[in-house]
Design a protein around this motif. Structure first.
Motif, PDB file in Angstrom:
ATOM      1  N   ILE A   1     -16.452  11.741  22.151  1.00 47.72           N
ATOM      2  CA  ILE A   1     -16.384  10.513  21.361  1.00 47.72           C
ATOM      3  C   ILE A   1     -16.735  10.799  19.904  1.00 47.72           C
ATOM      4  N   SER A   2     -17.726  11.651  19.677  1.00 56.30           N
ATOM      5  CA  SER A   2     -18.065  11.993  18.298  1.00 56.30           C
ATOM      6  C   SER A   2     -16.886  12.675  17.609  1.00 56.30           C
ATOM      7  N   MET A   3     -16.146  13.501  18.336  1.00 58.18           N
ATOM      8  CA  MET A   3     -14.995  14.189  17.741  1.00 58.18           C
ATOM      9  C   MET A   3     -13.909  13.197  17.327  1.00 58.18           C
ATOM     10  N   THR A   4     -13.713  12.155  18.113  1.00 57.67           N
ATOM     11  CA  THR A   4     -12.712  11.154  17.730  1.00 57.67           C
ATOM     12  C   THR A   4     -13.129  10.423  16.465  1.00 57.67           C
ATOM     13  N   ALA A   5     -14.448  10.377  16.201  1.00 55.68           N
ATOM     14  CA  ALA A   5     -14.947   9.679  15.015  1.00 55.68           C
ATOM     15  C   ALA A   5     -14.994  10.577  13.789  1.00 55.68           C
ATOM     16  N   MET A   6     -15.258  11.871  13.976  1.00 54.97           N
ATOM     17  CA  MET A   6     -15.551  12.751  12.847  1.00 54.97           C
ATOM     18  C   MET A   6     -14.393  13.626  12.417  1.00 54.97           C
ATOM     19  N   ILE A   7     -13.239  13.513  13.054  1.00 50.63           N
ATOM     20  CA  ILE A   7     -12.108  14.342  12.663  1.00 50.63           C
ATOM     21  C   ILE A   7     -11.659  13.959  11.260  1.00 50.63           C
ATOM     22  N   ARG A   8     -11.263  14.964  10.485  1.00 52.88           N
ATOM     23  CA  ARG A   8     -10.816  14.748   9.120  1.00 52.88           C
ATOM     24  C   ARG A   8      -9.471  15.442   8.912  1.00 52.88           C
ATOM     25  N   GLY A   9      -8.408  14.651   8.900  1.00 48.12           N
ATOM     26  CA  GLY A   9      -7.079  15.211   8.676  1.00 48.12           C
ATOM     27  C   GLY A   9      -6.483  15.795   9.942  1.00 48.12           C
ATOM     28  N   GLY A  10      -5.482  16.633   9.749  1.00 51.68           N
ATOM     29  CA  GLY A  10      -4.820  17.284  10.870  1.00 51.68           C
ATOM     30  C   GLY A  10      -3.640  16.499  11.371  1.00 51.68           C
ATOM     31  N   GLU A  11      -2.448  16.946  11.053  1.00 52.68           N
ATOM     32  CA  GLU A  11      -1.250  16.223  11.452  1.00 52.68           C
ATOM     33  C   GLU A  11      -0.843  16.530  12.886  1.00 52.68           C
ATOM     34  N   GLY A  12      -1.114  17.756  13.327  1.00 55.32           N
ATOM     35  CA  GLY A  12      -0.681  18.121  14.674  1.00 55.32           C
ATOM     36  C   GLY A  12       0.835  18.296  14.724  1.00 55.32           C
ATOM     37  N   PRO A  13       1.416  18.176  15.900  1.00 55.58           N
ATOM     38  CA  PRO A  13       0.709  17.910  17.164  1.00 55.58           C
ATOM     39  C   PRO A  13      -0.008  19.143  17.699  1.00 55.58           C
ATOM     40  N   VAL A  14      -1.200  18.918  18.238  1.00 58.92           N
ATOM     41  CA  VAL A  14      -2.007  19.952  18.864  1.00 58.92           C
ATOM     42  C   VAL A  14      -2.606  19.362  20.125  1.00 58.92           C
ATOM     43  N   THR A  15      -2.651  20.158  21.177  1.00 63.35           N
ATOM     44  CA  THR A  15      -3.321  19.733  22.407  1.00 63.35           C
ATOM     45  C   THR A  15      -4.437  20.717  22.703  1.00 63.35           C
ATOM     46  N   ALA A  16      -5.650  20.197  22.765  1.00 64.57           N
ATOM     47  CA  ALA A  16      -6.829  21.025  23.008  1.00 64.57           C
ATOM     48  C   ALA A  16      -7.427  20.674  24.363  1.00 64.57           C
ATOM     49  N   GLY A  17      -7.919  21.681  25.045  1.00 68.97           N
ATOM     50  CA  GLY A  17      -8.626  21.463  26.304  1.00 68.97           C
ATOM     51  C   GLY A  17     -10.105  21.751  26.133  1.00 68.97           C
ATOM     52  N   LEU A  18     -10.942  20.913  26.713  1.00 67.82           N
ATOM     53  CA  LEU A  18     -12.385  21.143  26.751  1.00 67.82           C
ATOM     54  C   LEU A  18     -12.827  21.150  28.204  1.00 67.82           C
ATOM     55  N   SER A  19     -13.446  22.231  28.631  1.00 67.07           N
ATOM     56  CA  SER A  19     -13.933  22.354  30.001  1.00 67.07           C
ATOM     57  C   SER A  19     -15.443  22.475  29.954  1.00 67.07           C
ATOM     58  N   MET A  20     -16.126  21.458  30.522  1.00 71.71           N
ATOM     59  CA  MET A  20     -17.583  21.400  30.422  1.00 71.71           C
ATOM     60  C   MET A  20     -18.181  21.121  31.797  1.00 71.71           C
ATOM     61  N   GLY A  21     -18.234  22.136  32.619  1.00 69.78           N
ATOM     62  CA  GLY A  21     -18.813  21.984  33.942  1.00 69.78           C
ATOM     63  C   GLY A  21     -18.009  21.036  34.804  1.00 69.78           C
ATOM     64  N   THR A  22     -18.617  19.936  35.212  1.00 70.08           N
ATOM     65  CA  THR A  22     -17.942  18.977  36.084  1.00 70.08           C
ATOM     66  C   THR A  22     -17.008  18.040  35.318  1.00 70.08           C
ATOM     67  N   GLU A  23     -17.014  18.120  33.984  1.00 68.59           N
ATOM     68  CA  GLU A  23     -16.149  17.263  33.182  1.00 68.59           C
ATOM     69  C   GLU A  23     -15.164  18.098  32.379  1.00 68.59           C
ATOM     70  N   ALA A  24     -13.944  17.601  32.287  1.00 58.57           N
ATOM     71  CA  ALA A  24     -12.916  18.268  31.497  1.00 58.57           C
ATOM     72  C   ALA A  24     -12.092  17.206  30.781  1.00 58.57           C
ATOM     73  N   TYR A  25     -11.672  17.523  29.557  1.00 53.72           N
ATOM     74  CA  TYR A  25     -10.901  16.579  28.766  1.00 53.72           C
ATOM     75  C   TYR A  25      -9.752  17.296  28.073  1.00 53.72           C
ATOM     76  N   THR A  26      -8.672  16.561  27.898  1.00 54.66           N
ATOM     77  CA  THR A  26      -7.545  17.030  27.116  1.00 54.66           C
ATOM     78  C   THR A  26      -7.450  16.150  25.878  1.00 54.66           C
ATOM     79  N   LEU A  27      -7.435  16.784  24.703  1.00 55.45           N
ATOM     80  CA  LEU A  27      -7.438  16.065  23.438  1.00 55.45           C
ATOM     81  C   LEU A  27      -6.092  16.261  22.747  1.00 55.45           C
ATOM     82  N   HIS A  28      -5.431  15.170  22.449  1.00 58.05           N
ATOM     83  CA  HIS A  28      -4.128  15.215  21.786  1.00 58.05           C
ATOM     84  C   HIS A  28      -4.297  14.772  20.337  1.00 58.05           C
ATOM     85  N   LEU A  29      -3.959  15.662  19.404  1.00 57.42           N
ATOM     86  CA  LEU A  29      -4.049  15.346  17.984  1.00 57.42           C
ATOM     87  C   LEU A  29      -2.649  15.145  17.408  1.00 57.42           C
ATOM     88  N   ALA A  30      -2.423  14.002  16.800  1.00 56.75           N
ATOM     89  CA  ALA A  30      -1.157  13.716  16.127  1.00 56.75           C
ATOM     90  C   ALA A  30      -1.424  12.752  14.985  1.00 56.75           C
TER      91      ALA A  30
END
Length: 209
Positions: free
Chosen positions: A118-147
């Protein structure tokens, strides 16, 4: 599941809309409980894992209050958010941006995976993308789409240009810290799979101040 709405517990006897909002989500831990449910439904123990300072009794109270206020749902052992609850996302993002302006933040304290995303969605500055990032954190995993400068998270793993792995604190260090990802990966602080240049360009979009 049928939702029942109850009048929020009155703590502030005012007609101010902000005071009314605090009557709903202003109890200690309440907004952080909402935070932990913002990206995906969770079971009781998973919520508590993301809030290590809360007791089981207090978490039960907050879930009951938020359910009664029409913010949280509970079905088949899973807690989730109503449309009203999901509407608090901009509030959480604004709190992240506001908090980043004030001294005293200690990133060595516990950071849950959901809190980081959630902090990343608030603090991102710029970046047109498209980029897809994966975050794997133990029992939780998220896919982040930047555009077009907007970061949209989704729970679960999907095809990504790269994947960063670790816990909330180590990945917060990777996203917001000055040390290059390659060095953090070499030292075993995080895991890095996929395109390392795309990963570094991605984390360079985030600044706390």
């Amino acid at each position: 599941m049928t939702e029942t709405r109850q009048n929020p517990r009155i703590r502030y006897d005012e007609g101010c809309l902000a005071a009314h909002a605090l009557n709903v989500v202003g109890d200690r831990w309440a907004l952080l409980v909402v935070r932990e449910l913002m990206l995906a439904p969770k079971r009781f123990q998973a919520i508590r894992h993301g809030l290590p300072g809360i007791t089981a009794a207090v978490l039960t109270q907050r879930l009951t209050q938020l359910s009664g206020a029409g913010v949280v749902t509970h079905d088949a052992g899973l807690y989730g958010l109503t449309d009203s609850g999901r509407g608090l996302m901009p509030v959480l993002q604004a709190a992240c941006r506001w908090g980043a302006l004030h001294p005293g933040h200690d990133p060595r304290r516990f950071i849950s995976p959901t809190a980081l995303v959630i902090s990343m969605t608030a603090m991102i500055r710029g970046g047109e993308g498209p980029v897809t990032a994966g975050l794997s954190m133990g029992t939780e995993a998220y896919t982040l789409h930047l555009a077009r400068g907007v970061l949209r998270p989704a729970a679960g793993q999907a095809d990504a240009d790269f994947t960063l792995s670790g816990d909330g604190n180590s990945l917060a260090r990777a996203v917001y810290g000055p040390v290059p990802l390659a060095d953090l990966a070499r030292d075993g602080v995080i895991g890095l799979a996929g395109d390392p240049r795309a990963a570094q360009d991605f984390v360079d979009l985030f600044r706390l101040r």
